[in-house]
Design a protein around this motif. Sequence first.
Motif, PDB file in Angstrom:
ATOM      1  N   VAL A  73       0.975  -2.022   9.210  1.00 30.03           N
ATOM      2  CA  VAL A  73       0.391  -0.824   9.606  1.00 30.03           C
ATOM      3  C   VAL A  73       0.184   0.236   8.426  1.00 30.03           C
ATOM      4  N   LEU A  74       1.217   0.340   7.600  1.00 29.17           N
ATOM      5  CA  LEU A  74       1.018   1.481   6.458  1.00 29.17           C
ATOM      6  C   LEU A  74      -0.048   0.810   5.673  1.00 29.17           C
ATOM      7  N   SER A  75       0.026  -0.358   5.436  1.00 26.43           N
ATOM      8  CA  SER A  75      -1.171  -0.820   4.519  1.00 26.43           C
ATOM      9  C   SER A  75      -2.477  -0.486   4.891  1.00 26.43           C
ATOM     10  N   ILE A  76      -2.842  -0.810   6.325  1.00 27.31           N
ATOM     11  CA  ILE A  76      -4.259  -0.371   6.921  1.00 27.31           C
ATOM     12  C   ILE A  76      -4.295   0.941   6.980  1.00 27.31           C
ATOM     13  N   LEU A  77      -3.268   1.682   7.201  1.00 27.34           N
ATOM     14  CA  LEU A  77      -3.592   3.174   6.890  1.00 27.34           C
ATOM     15  C   LEU A  77      -3.780   3.679   5.570  1.00 27.34           C
ATOM     16  N   MET A  78      -3.211   2.793   4.468  1.00 25.81           N
ATOM     17  CA  MET A  78      -3.537   3.646   3.147  1.00 25.81           C
ATOM     18  C   MET A  78      -5.079   2.883   3.039  1.00 25.81           C
ATOM     19  N   CYS A  79      -5.549   1.945   3.464  1.00 23.18           N
ATOM     20  CA  CYS A  79      -6.988   1.495   3.378  1.00 23.18           C
ATOM     21  C   CYS A  79      -7.893   2.392   3.824  1.00 23.18           C
ATOM     22  N   GLY A  93      -7.601   9.331  -6.381  1.00 16.65           N
ATOM     23  CA  GLY A  93      -6.790   9.132  -5.213  1.00 16.65           C
ATOM     24  C   GLY A  93      -7.057   7.808  -4.559  1.00 16.65           C
ATOM     25  N   ALA A  94      -8.294   7.510  -4.352  1.00 15.49           N
ATOM     26  CA  ALA A  94      -8.891   6.208  -3.799  1.00 15.49           C
ATOM     27  C   ALA A  94      -8.111   4.949  -4.172  1.00 15.49           C
ATOM     28  N   GLN A  95      -8.277   4.969  -5.707  1.00 12.85           N
ATOM     29  CA  GLN A  95      -7.545   3.867  -6.379  1.00 12.85           C
ATOM     30  C   GLN A  95      -6.042   3.654  -6.122  1.00 12.85           C
ATOM     31  N   ILE A  96      -5.660   5.000  -6.144  1.00  9.89           N
ATOM     32  CA  ILE A  96      -3.850   5.014  -5.946  1.00  9.89           C
ATOM     33  C   ILE A  96      -3.405   4.483  -4.528  1.00  9.89           C
ATOM     34  N   THR A  97      -4.365   5.113  -3.658  1.00  8.78           N
ATOM     35  CA  THR A  97      -3.884   4.532  -2.164  1.00  8.78           C
ATOM     36  C   THR A  97      -4.265   3.257  -1.886  1.00  8.78           C
ATOM     37  N   SER A 101      -1.902   0.321  -0.508  1.00 14.35           N
ATOM     38  CA  SER A 101      -2.019  -0.740   0.501  1.00 14.35           C
ATOM     39  C   SER A 101      -1.797  -2.153  -0.283  1.00 14.35           C
ATOM     40  N   LEU A 102      -2.257  -2.292  -1.093  1.00 15.38           N
ATOM     41  CA  LEU A 102      -1.920  -3.821  -1.533  1.00 15.38           C
ATOM     42  C   LEU A 102      -0.388  -4.101  -1.903  1.00 15.38           C
ATOM     43  N   LEU A 103       0.137  -3.151  -2.303  1.00 16.22           N
ATOM     44  CA  LEU A 103       1.599  -3.351  -2.442  1.00 16.22           C
ATOM     45  C   LEU A 103       2.396  -3.607  -0.998  1.00 16.22           C
TER      46      LEU A 103
END
Length: 135
Positions: A73-79, A93-97, A101-103
């Motif tokens: 869920v956190l991964s999809i939120l970061m996406c 910021g987009a690259q960091i988030t 998300s990948l992590l």
Amino acid sequence: MPFPELPLSAPSLLFPAISLLMLAYTNRFLGLASVVRGLHANWKSTQEPILLAQIQNLRRRIRIIKHMQTFGVLSILMCVVSMTLIFFSHQTGAQITFGLSLLLKFSSLTLSLVEIQMSGKALDMLLSNVECQEE
């Protein structure tokens, strides 16, 4: 050296994969919940130690599945955050988030592998109990 620009399509590619993983995780969780209920009822009537060991294993597996779901869920939120930042032209910021998300997805998949191994051990425990009773 700056990272190349992150297109909006990159984070959106994770949506179907994460959604399917969440469905699989939920199915595993519901399946384990059903098994736990059956084992609990069986243990109340027989008090067999092997059932208690299985219940303890299932408790650990359910905890792992909850963490898998949380990371998913956190991964999809970061996406979503990453796509929002791309939309508003905040590439860093987009690259960091997106990296976060990948992590998080990697963490979720790693826990899934751990849970699958635990599931195999639980089945081995059950089969060895059957083999011991036949001897």
